[in-house]
Design an enzyme around this catalytic site. Structure first.
Site, PDB file in Angstrom:
ATOM      1  N   MET A  90     -11.250  20.591 -18.319  1.00  0.00           N
ATOM      2  CA  MET A  90     -10.038  21.250 -17.814  1.00  0.00           C
ATOM      3  C   MET A  90      -9.582  20.590 -16.514  1.00  0.00           C
ATOM      4  O   MET A  90     -10.406  20.175 -15.690  1.00  0.00           O
ATOM      5  CB  MET A  90     -10.341  22.735 -17.559  1.00  0.00           C
ATOM      6  N   GLU A 183      -3.236  31.543 -15.551  1.00  0.00           N
ATOM      7  CA  GLU A 183      -4.181  32.422 -14.839  1.00  0.00           C
ATOM      8  C   GLU A 183      -3.423  33.372 -13.926  1.00  0.00           C
ATOM      9  O   GLU A 183      -2.659  32.946 -13.061  1.00  0.00           O
ATOM     10  CB  GLU A 183      -5.147  31.561 -14.017  1.00  0.00           C
ATOM     11  N   LYS A 185      -3.159  36.579 -11.092  1.00  0.00           N
ATOM     12  CA  LYS A 185      -3.843  37.188  -9.943  1.00  0.00           C
ATOM     13  C   LYS A 185      -2.824  38.123  -9.287  1.00  0.00           C
ATOM     14  O   LYS A 185      -1.654  37.766  -9.179  1.00  0.00           O
ATOM     15  CB  LYS A 185      -4.279  36.092  -8.965  1.00  0.00           C
ATOM     16  N   HIS A 222      -9.954  38.500 -10.490  1.00  0.00           N
ATOM     17  CA  HIS A 222      -8.528  38.809 -10.429  1.00  0.00           C
ATOM     18  C   HIS A 222      -8.182  40.076 -11.203  1.00  0.00           C
ATOM     19  O   HIS A 222      -7.228  40.772 -10.851  1.00  0.00           O
ATOM     20  CB  HIS A 222      -7.709  37.623 -10.945  1.00  0.00           C
TER      21      HIS A 222
HETATM   22  C1  GLT Z   1      -8.307  28.715  -6.550  1.00  0.00           C
HETATM   23  C2  GLT Z   1      -8.130  30.063  -7.181  1.00  0.00           C
HETATM   24  C3  GLT Z   1      -8.698  30.130  -8.527  1.00  0.00           C
HETATM   25  C4  GLT Z   1      -8.024  29.249  -9.521  1.00  0.00           C
HETATM   26  C5  GLT Z   1      -8.175  27.824  -9.198  1.00  0.00           C
HETATM   27  C6  GLT Z   1      -7.322  27.025 -10.144  1.00  0.00           C
HETATM   28  S1  GLT Z   1      -7.919  27.430  -7.571  1.00  0.00           S
HETATM   29  O1  GLT Z   1      -9.639  28.544  -6.152  1.00  0.00           O
HETATM   30  O2  GLT Z   1      -8.728  31.034  -6.341  1.00  0.00           O
HETATM   31  O3  GLT Z   1      -8.759  31.428  -9.028  1.00  0.00           O
HETATM   32  O4  GLT Z   1      -8.633  29.430 -10.765  1.00  0.00           O
HETATM   33  O5  GLT Z   1      -6.119  26.651  -9.585  1.00  0.00           O
HETATM   34 MN    MN Z   2     -10.619  34.219  -7.588  1.00  0.00          MN
HETATM   35 MN    MN Z   3      -9.701  31.260 -10.996  1.00  0.00          MN
END
Ligand code: GLT
Ligand code: MN
Ligand code: MN
Length: 395
Positions: A90, A183, A185, A222
């Site tokens: 990745m 991803e 958050k 997250h």
């Molecule tokens: C960063 C973040 C992560 C992400 C990474 C990928 S970078 O450390 O806190 O959760 O997965 O960009």
């Molecule tokens: Mn994290």
């Molecule tokens: Mn991450």
């Protein structure tokens, strides 16, 4: 004696360069550990039994490196990967560290910043492809606001979509065989980040032009920060065939993003997550990478960093064994069978509407009081899970 929980490349464990390479800086204090070079990280992870290493463009190649420096660094890294038999499954783009991204990257109000972000992401994808990566993660750390006075969130979501559509079209035009993993958050570093949960991402993906090549990269921390269930987020992604990658770590609810060693908090959540990924409770096993996105406590020196990395992998393997034992436990099977029993095949009847099923539904003899009177024995079931986790229940 051989260690039954020693990780091997067959386990598909990966770490980011930024995880074991984290020097322990936080908003209140400077770094506490020397940097470990990418080559040393590859060597250390191979020794610890990992399968591969993942990276942001700038974890390997500095932001302002010249073309020749880039090529030299990449060649040296490739040689280390080859020597150690390590893969880069990745790759991702750092769209959050440089001050140019202070107002976002794909969702920045300034179209020039969006253009810069798009171009940087393209170059990071090229780097990933060169290193053999087949998954590209997108974590939009700066894609958010402190104040909604800044922009209309609908514009932000549209710009985000346009950039991902652009990158999907572009990578197909290059004949790259890639999958994008988005991803989520909820906050940090922005006050609010757009598309804050895996559930939001799963819907957003359905609106993308190249939705088939897009899935999610859920992270334990997250989902847990706002108190959501990682197990349910991952299950929903798996059910939709959208679990393209996973970030394993640990987190206490309601805190800043802790990125702790896998399973070091919420052991029961980790147990059910591993059970889900391993498929011992039903459905096919997740065949992708088991990526750890975590870092060692700030108290640690370099030896402590490797303790941390080994701990992540060992805990996963231990929990995988415990999950299998739980699912083979006769008492567990008996409680589950009793709760799921369907002697009259009512599940088939409620699965889909037809005039016949509807008539049969109406004709069913259903006594709500009798149904309500029944206890489910989930106290006992959960205690069995706990006793497997605590290691007192054998077989
Ligand atoms: C960063 C973040 C992560 C992400 C990474 C990928 S970078 O450390 O806190 O959760 O997965 O960009
Ligand atoms: Mn994290
Ligand atoms: Mn991450």
């Amino acid at each position: 004696m051989t260690d039954p929980f020693a990780p091997t490349p067959r386990d598909r464990f990966t770490f980011g360069l930024w995880t074991v390479g984290n020097p322990g800086a936080d908003p209140f204090g400077s770094r506490v550990r020397p940097s470990i070079s990418p080559v040393e990280i590859v060597q250390g992870l191979a020794k610890a039994g990992a399968y591969g290493v993942n990276l942001h463009d700038n974890d390997l190649v500095p932001f302002d490196a010249s073309a020749s420096e880039r090529d030299r660094i990449v060649a040296e890294f490739q040689a280390a990967l080859k020597d150690c038999g390590m893969k880069v499954p990745m790759a991702t783009t750092n769209l959050f560290s440089h001050p140019v991204f202070r107002d976002g990257a794909f969702t920045a109000s300034d179209p020039k910043v969006r253009a810069f972000a798009l171009r940087k992401a393209k170059h990071a994808i090229e780097l990933g492809v060169e290193l053999g990566a087949s998954t590209i993660v997108f974590w939009g750390g700066r894609e958010g606001v402190e104040s909604d006075a800044a922009r209309d969130a609908r514009d932000a979501i549209r710009w985000f979509r346009e950039c991902l559509d652009y990158l999907g079209d572009w990578s197909q035009a290059q004949d790259y065989q890639l999958r994008f993993a988005l991803e989520a958050k909820p906050n940090e570093p922005r006050g609010d980040i757009y598309l804050p949960t895996t559930g939001h991402m799963l819907h957003f993906i359905e609106t993308l032009r190249n939705k088939d090549m897009c899935g999610v990269n859920p992270e334990v921390a997250h989902e847990n920060m706002p108190g959501l269930s990682m197990v349910h987020a991952v299950a929903q992604a798996m059910e939709a065939d959208k679990l393209f990658h996973i970030d394993l770590n640990a987190q206490r609810i309601g805190r800043y993003d802790q990125d702790l060693r896998f399973a070091s908090e919420d052991l029961k959540g980790a147990f059910f997550l591993v059970r889900l990924l391993e498929g011992t409770g039903g459905y096919p096993r997740y065949e992708g990478m088991r990526h750890f996105d975590a870092h060692a406590y700030r108290t640690e020196d370099i030896d402590g960093v490797w303790d941390f990395a080994r701990g992540c992998m060992r805990s996963y393997r231990i929990l995988a064994e415990k999950a299998a034992a739980f699912d083979q436990d006769a008492e567990v099977q008996e409680i589950l069978a009793a709760n799921h029993a369907d002697a009259e095949d009512i599940g088939a009847l409620t699965a889909a509407y037809s005039t016949e099923s509807d008539a049969a539904l109406e004709a069913l003899d259903l006594d709500p009081d009798a149904l309500a009177a029944r206890g489910h024995r989930y106290e006992r079931l959960d205690q069995l899970a706990m006793e497997h986790i605590m290691g007192v229940r054998q077989g």
